[in-house]
Design a protein around this motif. Structure first.
Motif, mmCIF file in Angstrom:
data_model
loop_
_atom_site.group_PDB
_atom_site.id
_atom_site.type_symbol
_atom_site.label_atom_id
_atom_site.label_comp_id
_atom_site.label_asym_id
_atom_site.label_seq_id
_atom_site.Cartn_x
_atom_site.Cartn_y
_atom_site.Cartn_z
ATOM 1 N N UNK A 191 -33.245 75.130 18.887
ATOM 2 C CA UNK A 191 -32.898 74.200 18.230
ATOM 3 C C UNK A 191 -33.144 72.724 18.300
ATOM 4 N N UNK A 192 -34.321 72.623 19.084
ATOM 5 C CA UNK A 192 -34.706 71.304 19.456
ATOM 6 C C UNK A 192 -33.864 70.013 19.719
ATOM 7 N N UNK A 193 -32.822 70.557 20.671
ATOM 8 C CA UNK A 193 -31.971 69.467 21.007
ATOM 9 C C UNK A 193 -32.406 68.884 22.233
ATOM 10 N N UNK A 194 -31.836 67.376 21.945
ATOM 11 C CA UNK A 194 -32.002 66.529 23.194
ATOM 12 C C UNK A 194 -31.169 66.544 24.296
ATOM 13 N N UNK A 195 -31.605 66.661 25.430
ATOM 14 C CA UNK A 195 -31.059 67.017 26.662
ATOM 15 C C UNK A 195 -30.709 65.616 27.282
ATOM 16 N N UNK A 196 -29.478 65.173 27.402
ATOM 17 C CA UNK A 196 -29.216 63.979 28.307
ATOM 18 C C UNK A 196 -28.584 64.066 29.713
#
Length: 67
Positions: free
Chosen positions: A28-33
């Motif tokens: 999903x190309x999610x941003x990990x914070x």
């Protein structure tokens, strides 16, 4: 806290000798914070750091063999 990342792993044994594996990470190309806190000796927060990792999907295709 969930990140909304999605990974896919598939493995197929071709015969007794070879195995094919297909891995896709973060479809999903999610941003990990990631949030971290630095505390002083009394237990109070002195610093907060927030890191955001932006990554594209990573694909790995492997062929394993034993001989």
């Amino acid at each position: 806290k969930g990140y909304g990342t999605l990974d896919l792993y598939a493995s197929k044994r071709i015969d007794k000798t070879f195995k094919l594996q297909f891995n896709v990470k973060n479809i999903t190309s999610a941003t990990v914070e990631t949030t971290s806190h630095l505390y002083d000796t009394s237990g109070a927060i002195t610093q907060t750091q927030i890191d955001k990792e932006h990554s594209r999907p990573q694909i790995l295709l492997t062929l394993d063999g034993k001989w």
